[in-house]
Design a protein around this motif. Structure first.
Motif, PDB file in Angstrom:
ATOM      1  N   LYS A 135       0.814  -1.216   0.000  1.00  0.00           N
ATOM      2  CA  LYS A 135       0.000   0.000   0.000  1.00  0.00           C
ATOM      3  C   LYS A 135       0.849   1.269   0.000  1.00  0.00           C
ATOM      4  N   SER A 136       2.169   1.124  -0.047  1.00  0.00           N
ATOM      5  CA  SER A 136       3.075   2.267   0.046  1.00  0.00           C
ATOM      6  C   SER A 136       3.655   2.621  -1.313  1.00  0.00           C
ATOM      7  N   ASP A 137       4.129   3.870  -1.419  1.00  0.00           N
ATOM      8  CA  ASP A 137       4.875   4.285  -2.605  1.00  0.00           C
ATOM      9  C   ASP A 137       6.039   5.158  -2.156  1.00  0.00           C
ATOM     10  N   ALA A 138       6.739   5.776  -3.090  1.00  0.00           N
ATOM     11  CA  ALA A 138       7.957   6.539  -2.762  1.00  0.00           C
ATOM     12  C   ALA A 138       7.679   7.732  -1.861  1.00  0.00           C
ATOM     13  N   LYS A 139       6.484   8.337  -1.994  1.00  0.00           N
ATOM     14  CA  LYS A 139       6.196   9.551  -1.232  1.00  0.00           C
ATOM     15  C   LYS A 139       5.363   9.302   0.018  1.00  0.00           C
ATOM     16  N   MET A 140       4.643   8.183   0.033  1.00  0.00           N
ATOM     17  CA  MET A 140       3.753   7.924   1.169  1.00  0.00           C
ATOM     18  C   MET A 140       3.854   6.465   1.586  1.00  0.00           C
ATOM     19  N   SER A 141       4.202   6.248   2.838  1.00  0.00           N
ATOM     20  CA  SER A 141       4.248   4.885   3.371  1.00  0.00           C
ATOM     21  C   SER A 141       2.959   4.617   4.139  1.00  0.00           C
ATOM     22  N   HIS A 142       2.362   3.474   3.866  1.00  0.00           N
ATOM     23  CA  HIS A 142       1.196   3.049   4.644  1.00  0.00           C
ATOM     24  C   HIS A 142       1.725   2.386   5.921  1.00  0.00           C
ATOM     25  N   ILE A 143       1.376   2.938   7.068  1.00  0.00           N
ATOM     26  CA  ILE A 143       1.869   2.430   8.348  1.00  0.00           C
ATOM     27  C   ILE A 143       0.704   1.922   9.187  1.00  0.00           C
ATOM     28  N   ASP A 144       0.793   0.681   9.602  1.00  0.00           N
ATOM     29  CA  ASP A 144      -0.155   0.154  10.579  1.00  0.00           C
ATOM     30  C   ASP A 144       0.389   0.483  11.967  1.00  0.00           C
ATOM     31  N   LEU A 145      -0.339   1.289  12.720  1.00  0.00           N
ATOM     32  CA  LEU A 145       0.034   1.573  14.106  1.00  0.00           C
ATOM     33  C   LEU A 145      -0.697   0.555  14.972  1.00  0.00           C
ATOM     34  N   ILE A 146       0.069  -0.319  15.584  1.00  0.00           N
ATOM     35  CA  ILE A 146      -0.492  -1.439  16.338  1.00  0.00           C
ATOM     36  C   ILE A 146      -0.238  -1.218  17.829  1.00  0.00           C
ATOM     37  N   VAL A 147      -1.291  -0.981  18.587  1.00  0.00           N
ATOM     38  CA  VAL A 147      -1.151  -0.924  20.045  1.00  0.00           C
ATOM     39  C   VAL A 147      -1.252  -2.368  20.530  1.00  0.00           C
ATOM     40  N   ALA A 148      -0.075  -2.992  20.737  1.00  0.00           N
ATOM     41  CA  ALA A 148      -0.028  -4.418  21.079  1.00  0.00           C
ATOM     42  C   ALA A 148      -0.203  -4.654  22.567  1.00  0.00           C
ATOM     43  N   LYS A 149       0.017  -3.619  23.355  1.00  0.00           N
ATOM     44  CA  LYS A 149      -0.221  -3.703  24.796  1.00  0.00           C
ATOM     45  C   LYS A 149      -0.703  -2.345  25.270  1.00  0.00           C
ATOM     46  N   GLY A 150      -1.776  -2.337  26.016  1.00  0.00           N
ATOM     47  CA  GLY A 150      -2.287  -1.102  26.579  1.00  0.00           C
ATOM     48  C   GLY A 150      -2.865  -1.391  27.944  1.00  0.00           C
ATOM     49  N   ARG A 151      -2.061  -1.160  28.974  1.00  0.00           N
ATOM     50  CA  ARG A 151      -2.480  -1.516  30.326  1.00  0.00           C
ATOM     51  C   ARG A 151      -3.769  -0.806  30.718  1.00  0.00           C
ATOM     52  N   ASN A 152      -3.950   0.422  30.223  1.00  0.00           N
ATOM     53  CA  ASN A 152      -5.131   1.202  30.590  1.00  0.00           C
ATOM     54  C   ASN A 152      -6.089   1.424  29.419  1.00  0.00           C
ATOM     55  N   THR A 153      -5.699   0.970  28.239  1.00  0.00           N
ATOM     56  CA  THR A 153      -6.518   1.248  27.052  1.00  0.00           C
ATOM     57  C   THR A 153      -7.028   0.013  26.349  1.00  0.00           C
ATOM     58  N   GLY A 154      -6.356  -1.113  26.535  1.00  0.00           N
ATOM     59  CA  GLY A 154      -6.631  -2.259  25.692  1.00  0.00           C
ATOM     60  C   GLY A 154      -5.793  -2.150  24.427  1.00  0.00           C
ATOM     61  N   VAL A 155      -6.065  -3.012  23.456  1.00  0.00           N
ATOM     62  CA  VAL A 155      -5.270  -3.035  22.220  1.00  0.00           C
ATOM     63  C   VAL A 155      -6.138  -2.644  21.037  1.00  0.00           C
ATOM     64  N   ARG A 156      -5.488  -2.105  20.021  1.00  0.00           N
ATOM     65  CA  ARG A 156      -6.235  -1.662  18.842  1.00  0.00           C
ATOM     66  C   ARG A 156      -5.269  -1.318  17.718  1.00  0.00           C
ATOM     67  N   ASP A 157      -5.745  -1.367  16.476  1.00  0.00           N
ATOM     68  CA  ASP A 157      -4.942  -1.007  15.306  1.00  0.00           C
ATOM     69  C   ASP A 157      -5.463   0.276  14.676  1.00  0.00           C
ATOM     70  N   PHE A 158      -4.534   1.055  14.140  1.00  0.00           N
ATOM     71  CA  PHE A 158      -4.878   2.258  13.389  1.00  0.00           C
ATOM     72  C   PHE A 158      -4.063   2.269  12.099  1.00  0.00           C
ATOM     73  N   GLU A 159      -4.579   2.973  11.103  1.00  0.00           N
ATOM     74  CA  GLU A 159      -3.823   3.149   9.861  1.00  0.00           C
ATOM     75  C   GLU A 159      -3.336   4.587   9.774  1.00  0.00           C
ATOM     76  N   LEU A 160      -2.036   4.733   9.485  1.00  0.00           N
ATOM     77  CA  LEU A 160      -1.453   6.055   9.298  1.00  0.00           C
ATOM     78  C   LEU A 160      -0.844   6.158   7.917  1.00  0.00           C
ATOM     79  N   SER A 161      -0.788   7.379   7.442  1.00  0.00           N
ATOM     80  CA  SER A 161      -0.014   7.668   6.236  1.00  0.00           C
ATOM     81  C   SER A 161       1.242   8.412   6.679  1.00  0.00           C
ATOM     82  N   PHE A 162       2.399   7.868   6.343  1.00  0.00           N
ATOM     83  CA  PHE A 162       3.665   8.522   6.660  1.00  0.00           C
ATOM     84  C   PHE A 162       4.143   9.234   5.405  1.00  0.00           C
ATOM     85  N   LEU A 163       4.001  10.553   5.411  1.00  0.00           N
ATOM     86  CA  LEU A 163       4.453  11.358   4.286  1.00  0.00           C
ATOM     87  C   LEU A 163       5.952  11.563   4.441  1.00  0.00           C
ATOM     88  N   VAL A 164       6.710  10.636   3.887  1.00  0.00           N
ATOM     89  CA  VAL A 164       8.144  10.555   4.129  1.00  0.00           C
ATOM     90  C   VAL A 164       8.865  11.844   3.769  1.00  0.00           C
TER      91      VAL A 164
END
Length: 434
Positions: free
Chosen positions: A389-418
């Motif tokens: 899902k990435s290209d030279a100008k934009m990286s598709h980043i999955d932000l994965i909260v794998a441990k959250g003592r007070n929040t639980g866990v969850r995934d988010f999608e980010l665009s990294f404008l390199v």
């Protein structure tokens, strides 16, 4: 002055002299000794008064002298002069403090041994359980002078309710990514937050953006400790993020007149509470000292960023493994977060096992020296690049909260404008906590 077992007047005086000549060492000293560790009353008094002035950023020889005179200490001038003149090597303040602490513990151990002998000789009517209880209590009392934190739950509840009534909601610093902030309701204090990912996933860009964003929210000082990048590169990244000017152009100083105007307009947008430190070699003591100084200056710390764990100086004890030394650092950072009432973002490396798997999604065991890091962290965030899902100008980043003592866990999608070092929310993968 006669010889007294396990005491050394000169060493006690050296500690205070080193404090006066090397104020950067004071925060380290106060983690090693307490006033009760000083045997000689005049030096103990000098230490206490020095700490009081230090905590209000007023400590120097002249001010201390005037301060003690006002309190009626007649020998203040002579005692302070002795402390300043006696200390052989001010930079060895930590070693002097450790000597004073050890002498103090030996005195307590000697007193304890005498008490144990008396107990042993007076156990005729005592059962085994009571005897062991008495012994355990005596051993625990050896370090009781360092203070406890025991409080009645009912008493604390009254204080808790009063604070809740005055302030209905708890405001926390925000990540600056809308969906993540809506889910987490901000960044809780006293947390150790680990950010991990393979090279090129934007760990530094993400965390630096979060820190700069927090610095504008009015939560006090926000220090960034960078052992991998210099301050020039960090500022280039911040400037690129804020202006939209490509990072590479800033790095090579290849700007048009119009771009220069944009760059110069950034200065007032960078908060005075945002701090950078690119000292190549940093250890836990240095970071702790700098943070405590900022806490005294600004009254609070918004958050702390350390980039990264693998480059921190480790003072391994004899026979200690790297994993054990790493565990000592993460435990100490968790304690520091609690002490300073803030959150610490700690960047860490991942091991190479992920490259050997067909499924590339990171898991907690992918953290290098994962046992201690996973255990001590309150939150673990993985940044994972999806190449399809990435290209030279934009990286598709999955932000994965794998441990959250007070929040639980969850995934988010980010665009990294390199090109401009900016992370933006793309979409939420999971509609709710998994």
């Amino acid at each position: 002055m006669g010889l007294i077992p396990f005491t050394n007047y000169e060493t006690e005086l050296w500690v205070v002299g080193a404090m006066l000549k090397n104020k950067d060492a004071i925060d380290t000293i106060q983690t090693i000794v307490t006033p009760d560790d000083f045997y000689f009353s005049d030096v103990k008094y000098l230490f206490v008064e020095s700490m009081e002035l230090h905590n209000s950023d007023r400590l120097d020889g002249r001010t201390l002298m005037q301060w003690m005179r006002q309190k009626g200490f007649e020998q203040a001038d002579e005692l302070i002069a002795d402390a300043l003149n006696a200390v052989p090597v001010p930079r060895m303040a930590k070693e002097y403090a450790e000597q004073v602490s050890m002498l103090s513990m030996k005195r307590k151990a000697m007193k304890l041994s005498q008490q144990l002998v008396e107990l042993v000789n007076d156990t005729e009517d005592m059962d085994v359980s009571k005897f062991m209880s008495e012994v355990s209590g005596m051993v625990g009392d050896m370090d009781s002078s360092r203070g406890g934190n025991m409080v009645s739950a009912r008493t604390y509840f009254r204080k808790y309710i009063k604070e809740k009534e005055v302030k209905k909601t708890v405001n926390s610093p925000k990540f600056g990514l809308a969906d993540m902030d809506a889910w987490s309701r901000g960044i809780l204090k006293k947390q150790l937050i680990v950010v991990a990912g393979r090279p090129g996933t934007g760990k530094t860009a993400f965390t630096l953006q979060v820190q700069e964003n927090i610095s504008s929210q009015g939560y006090g000082a926000v220090p960034v400790f960078s052992m991998e990048m210099g301050n020039d590169e960090l500022i280039d990244r911040v400037t690129s993020n804020k202006t939209g000017i490509p990072f590479s152009k800033l790095k090579h100083n290849d700007l048009t007149a119009e771009e220069w105007k944009l760059v110069k307009a950034v200065e007032p947008k960078i908060n005075e509470t945002f701090y950078l430190d690119d000292k190549p070699k940093m250890d836990l003591g240095y970071i702790t000292s700098q943070c405590r100084q900022l806490k005294r200056k600004h009254k609070q710390i918004g958050s702390i960023m350390i980039d990264y764990l693998g480059l921190m100086e480790m003072h391994k004890k004899k026979g200690e493994t790297v994993s054990e030394a790493t565990g000592n650092i993460t435990k100490a950072l968790k304690q520091l977060a609690r002490e300073l009432d803030t959150s610490i973002f700690l960047l860490v490396q991942m091991n190479r096992e992920i490259e050997k798997r067909s499924a590339k999604r990171p898991v907690l065991s992918d953290l290098r020296d994962s046992g201690s890091i996973e255990q001590d962290a309150d939150m673990v965030i993985f940044l994972h690049k999806d190449d399809e899902k990435s290209d030279a100008k934009m990286s598709h980043i999955d932000l994965i909260v794998a441990k959250g003592r007070n929040t639980g866990v969850r995934d988010f999608e980010l665009s990294f404008l390199v090109e401009i070092q900016r992370m933006v929310t793309k979409a939420v993968i999971a509609p709710g906590a998994r």
